[in-house]
Design an enzyme around this catalytic site. Structure first.
Site, PDB file in Angstrom:
ATOM      1  N   HIS A  22      58.063   4.301  18.554  1.00  0.00           N
ATOM      2  CA  HIS A  22      57.647   3.940  17.197  1.00  0.00           C
ATOM      3  C   HIS A  22      57.714   2.421  16.984  1.00  0.00           C
ATOM      4  O   HIS A  22      56.726   1.792  16.606  1.00  0.00           O
ATOM      5  CB  HIS A  22      58.553   4.665  16.188  1.00  0.00           C
ATOM      6  CG  HIS A  22      58.214   4.386  14.756  1.00  0.00           C
ATOM      7  ND1 HIS A  22      57.567   5.292  13.958  1.00  0.00           N
ATOM      8  CD2 HIS A  22      58.435   3.295  13.970  1.00  0.00           C
ATOM      9  CE1 HIS A  22      57.397   4.779  12.749  1.00  0.00           C
ATOM     10  NE2 HIS A  22      57.924   3.559  12.725  1.00  0.00           N
ATOM     11  N   GLU A  23      58.867   1.850  17.248  1.00  0.00           N
ATOM     12  CA  GLU A  23      59.030   0.406  17.028  1.00  0.00           C
ATOM     13  C   GLU A  23      58.146  -0.388  17.983  1.00  0.00           C
ATOM     14  O   GLU A  23      57.605  -1.436  17.623  1.00  0.00           O
ATOM     15  CB  GLU A  23      60.498  -0.007  17.176  1.00  0.00           C
ATOM     16  CG  GLU A  23      61.457   0.679  16.195  1.00  0.00           C
ATOM     17  CD  GLU A  23      61.012   0.605  14.744  1.00  0.00           C
ATOM     18  OE1 GLU A  23      60.302  -0.345  14.364  1.00  0.00           O
ATOM     19  OE2 GLU A  23      61.362   1.526  13.973  1.00  0.00           O
ATOM     20  N   HIS A  40      54.768  -0.704  16.472  1.00  0.00           N
ATOM     21  CA  HIS A  40      54.710  -1.829  15.530  1.00  0.00           C
ATOM     22  C   HIS A  40      54.600  -3.137  16.310  1.00  0.00           C
ATOM     23  O   HIS A  40      53.868  -4.047  15.926  1.00  0.00           O
ATOM     24  CB  HIS A  40      55.983  -1.881  14.676  1.00  0.00           C
ATOM     25  CG  HIS A  40      56.041  -0.866  13.569  1.00  0.00           C
ATOM     26  ND1 HIS A  40      55.032  -0.720  12.644  1.00  0.00           N
ATOM     27  CD2 HIS A  40      57.009   0.025  13.210  1.00  0.00           C
ATOM     28  CE1 HIS A  40      55.380   0.226  11.772  1.00  0.00           C
ATOM     29  NE2 HIS A  40      56.570   0.693  12.099  1.00  0.00           N
ATOM     30  N   HIS A  93      51.159  -3.853  17.483  1.00  0.00           N
ATOM     31  CA  HIS A  93      50.373  -4.322  16.331  1.00  0.00           C
ATOM     32  C   HIS A  93      50.607  -5.829  16.136  1.00  0.00           C
ATOM     33  O   HIS A  93      49.684  -6.586  15.861  1.00  0.00           O
ATOM     34  CB  HIS A  93      50.825  -3.539  15.085  1.00  0.00           C
ATOM     35  CG  HIS A  93      49.828  -3.489  13.966  1.00  0.00           C
ATOM     36  ND1 HIS A  93      50.142  -2.955  12.750  1.00  0.00           N
ATOM     37  CD2 HIS A  93      48.553  -3.899  13.867  1.00  0.00           C
ATOM     38  CE1 HIS A  93      49.087  -3.038  11.943  1.00  0.00           C
ATOM     39  NE2 HIS A  93      48.109  -3.609  12.602  1.00  0.00           N
TER      40      HIS A  93
HETATM   41 ZN   LIG Z   1      57.768   2.225  11.124  1.00  0.00          ZN
END
Ligand SMILES: [Zn+2]
Length: 700
Positions: free
Chosen positions: A487-488, A491, A494
């Protein structure tokens, strides 16, 4: 532009005299101009903050006093570029305040926070500055701006207008009054919720009452009692007690007592009651929205969201409700049957739900963290996660030991693209320490932007609190930790792959209901055999993770998923109800809640309990008219991932399109435009239904 450069140079030379030797105010001479953590001392921050705010003020002054008429370049771009020193000083400070803090840092934060408020208010309320921004905004039709420039203009203008810059003097005064009232009300709401939670406790002296609880929880309760100078076991309403009691306590009366205590907080009168606060918050928000030209607070908030309007949010919530409800009813019936088989002579109530669900889950799936951990050794997982980015995007991670770090456990990588060109710096910080807050997060030390034709690349960090290695064992992650990492890291991608012109639009600077797409999509790989086979081997035997275990993970993930979904929907509906009012609400808070949540109710209704009085997410956090975004993001990530499922989970073409249309673009265009370019159509809920094992016919 020229004025600004001259001005900056003057500022630096003055700084050089007064603040010599402060590394925060000097050009970094480190690799990629990374932060010289080895040279920054705590005493450097405060003078650097003061100097940086001064410089920012001077930059703003230069924009305002520019004798030339306002243009996109001399006003909007200049504003985006301004405050770079303040960003440079804030970045290490606020990152470390979360990941390597101490009392001195906290004290500086206390001191600097009101300065920041004052500083940003002075800019936001600067009427001459707004007049220039508005002048550019009003000619936007003639300016021939690119999509990205239009977005920057809109964002800049909205930043002022949404805070009342367009109002008459009289209305501005009302706006300021309402805003002040709002911050008092929300603060008070949050404090009440916290204090009421902390106030409640219950001493148990008969250990038998705790039957079923895990040994470490019982130990913790005994320790709580000891700390309070009592003998026995002290129960409270914190998540660490409440969760385990609901899940494991065999004693039904105990579960009921805690449940009732928890769901009647801040609503039975008394000093921490929030009922009046709720009405006031909802009504004040409505008034603010009205003042700014919107019918309701939800209308006001959703303008700057991917969802755009109330109808779209309600439409999504209702579609999910219709699709999940039949399965939720089946799940309830299954838990009820299981409870009866195990001696329950009653209808399963809210305080029984977790307890019987947990037992049924254990029986059905026989799966726990310990079974998976040996396959998720951190070093292997890193190879797997970084390797996934290499497979999808061709990027590589090369450890760079010459970059300074703020703690010896932090690693730093040069991230290079498929052609060997430098892309980003990535810091990783995996284990808990004193001075690091709980949870996991991604942030940047420096964001990406273009100066002329030069691309100034970002510096990204991911911080986690994963199981530490011991003397005899390497760090072995749980499955949850693996998905958190993904998940991290999503990010981070991104942030790292972004290629925009303006800093305030690059990387993760996107609408709030869009920001979790890049992160959540990565979690999908966690249960893919093809992905796990590449790295998930037993740390002692080297044996690959068994296919049967992966299947169990997937099945267990969907256990009671429809009930979980309905619970999220109920919060979404409740949030929308409070923030869609178009006239002041003076009625009963609990009645409003029961009405808005009625359609999602599966368990028997219990009177005189409520969620609203402690719903801090929406009444004191940033989720007002935004709770839906959890579900919104899930729909998006499942829908986007379905393209990978169709074309192959390592398909380079699909990945290139995701990179090109989503990851590179930051907030430079409306998220729905970006999304449709990747997906070819607007998202539907179908992929999420399939992933959750919901019969798709139910959605028709
Ligand atoms: Zn998040």
């Amino acid at each position: 532009m020229k004025t600004k450069i001259v001005l900056l140079m003057t500022a630096i030379s003055v700084t050089g005299m007064i603040l010599a030797g402060n590394p925060l105010l000097e050009t970094y001479k480190t690799p990629h101009q990374t932060i010289p953590f080895d040279k920054i001392k705590i005493e450097h921050y405060m003078p650097a903050f003061e100097e940086a705010m001064k410089q920012h003020d001077a930059e703003i002054k230069a924009i305002v006093e520019n004798p030339k008429p306002a243009t996109f370049e001399n006003t909007i771009v200049a504003l985006d570029r301004s405050g770079s020193l303040l960003t440079k000083v804030s970045s290490p400070f606020y990152n470390l305040l979360s990941s390597e803090t101490n009392d001195e840092m906290q004290a500086i934060a206390q001191k600097v926070s009101p300065l920041f408020t004052e500083h940003s208010n002075a800019i936001r309320l600067n009427e001459k500055l707004f007049a220039r921004v508005k002048a550019v905004y009003d000619m936007k039709g003639q300016l021939k701006l690119t999509a990205e420039q239009q977005m920057l203009l809109k964002k800049t203008y909205d930043g002022f207008a949404d805070n009342g810059a367009n109002l008459s003097e009289k209305d501005k005064a009302i706006y300021r009054e309402l805003s002040k009232e709002m911050s008092m009300l929300t603060l008070n709401f949050g404090q009440n919720a916290l204090k009421e939670t902390n106030k409640w406790n219950m001493l148990i002296t008969d250990k038998n009452l705790l039957d079923g609880l895990p040994a470490d929880v019982i130990d913790m309760l005994a320790m709580n009692a000891k700390k309070a100078g009592k003998t026995g076991w002290l129960l409270d309403l914190k998540a660490t007690t409440y969760g385990p009691v609901m899940k494991y306590a065999n004693n039904r009366d105990l579960r009921r007592e805690l449940y009732m205590a928890n769901t009647t907080k801040c609503m039975l009168g008394g000093e921490y009651d929030n009922l009046e606060n709720i009405r006031k918050i909802a009504n004040t928000r409505m008034k603010i929205a009205n003042l700014l030209g919107h019918k309701s607070y939800a209308d006001y908030v959703l303008v700057d969201r991917m969802a755009e309007k109330k109808e779209n949010v309600n439409d999504l919530l209702n579609k999910l409700l219709v699709a999940y409800k039949p399965t939720a009813e089946k799940e309830y019936a299954e838990v009820q049957a299981y409870a009866e088989k195990n001696g329950a002579y009653f209808k399963v109530q809210s305080w029984d739900w977790s307890y019987y669900s947990e037992k049924l889950k254990e029986e059905k799936f026989a799966i726990n963290d310990e079974m998976m951990k040996p396959y998720f050794e951190l070093e292997n997982v890193k190879k797997g996660v970084f390797g996934l980015a290499t497979k999808l995007y061709g990027i590589k991670f090369i450890k760079n030991n010459t970059i300074p770090v703020y703690h010896p456990e932090v690693d730093v990588y040069d991230v290079i693209d498929e052609k060997g060109k430098f892309l980003s710096v990535l810091y990783t910080d995996f284990h808990p320490r004193d001075g690091k807050r709980a949870g996991a997060w991604m942030n940047d030390f420096k964001s990406q932007y273009m100066v002329g034709k030069t691309d100034s690349r970002p510096q990204i960090t991911i911080v986690m609190n994963f199981t530490r290695p011991t003397e005899t064992k390497p760090a072995l992650l749980t499955y949850d930790e693996l998905t958190t990492f993904l998940h991290e890291f999503g990010h981070a991608l991104h942030g790292m792959l972004t290629k925009c012109t303006y800093e305030s639009l690059s990387g993760t600077n996107v609408y709030r209901d869009f920001v979790e797409l890049p992160s959540q999509i990565m979690e999908n790989w966690a249960s893919e055999k093809e992905f796990l086979d590449g790295f998930a081997v037993h740390y002692q035997t080297g044996e690959k993770i068994p296919a049967s275990l992966i299947k169990k993970i997937k099945d267990a993930e969907n256990f009671n998923t429809a009930n979980f979904c309905l619970r999220q929907l109920s919060f979404g509906f409740l949030d929308m109800a409070w923030h869609s009012i178009e006239a002041p609400y003076e009625g009963d808070v609990i009645a409003m809640e029961k009405t808005s949540m009625a359609s999602t109710q599966i368990l028997p209704v219990i009177n005189d309990v409520a969620m609203s009085p402690t719903f801090s997410h929406i009444f004191s956090g940033g989720y007002a008219a935004g709770y839906y975004s959890y579900k919104w993001a899930e729909v998006l990530d499942a829908d986007a991932y379905s393209v990978f499922v169709k074309n192959g989970i390592f398909d380079k073409k699909t990945a290139a399109s995701f990179r090109q249309n989503i990851l590179m673009k930051g907030g430079t265009e409306h998220p729905m435009t970006l999304y449709k370019r990747f997906r070819g159509q607007e998202p539907t809920i179908d992929a999420l239904l399939i992933r959750n094992g919901i019969e798709v016919t139910a959605s028709k």
